[in-house]
Design a protein around this motif. Structure first.
Motif: not given
Length: 78
Positions: A48-60, A68-78
């Motif tokens: 489960v991915d946050h479209k706008k990351p929590l560290r960037a002010g996103g909410t749950t 997203r698939s685990a591979k796709a989610n964990r390969s993002d350069n966040k």
């Protein structure tokens, strides 16, 4: 020589810090929301991915979550 991981020290020095506990709680809350809606199930290999990351002010909130698939989610350069 093999390295023996000290999980207690990791928890004491990092994972047990209030900031990390709060972040983990938000991730668990997001996963539970998506499980309740039927979008994911336990052991399905999806993240489960946050479209706008929590560290960037996103909410749950449902509108900020996606599956997203685990591979796709964990390969993002966040």
């Amino acid at each position: 020589m093999t390295y023996k991981r000290d999980y207690k020290a990791e928890y004491d020095n990092y994972h047990g810090k209030p900031e990390q506990i709060k972040k983990r709680a938000e991730r668990v809350k997001a996963r539970r929301m998506m499980e309740k809606s039927g979008a994911v199930t336990k052991g399905d290999g999806k993240d489960v991915d946050h479209k706008k990351p929590l560290r960037a002010g996103g909410t749950t909130t449902k509108s900020n979550l996606r599956v997203r698939s685990a591979k796709a989610n964990r390969s993002d350069n966040k």
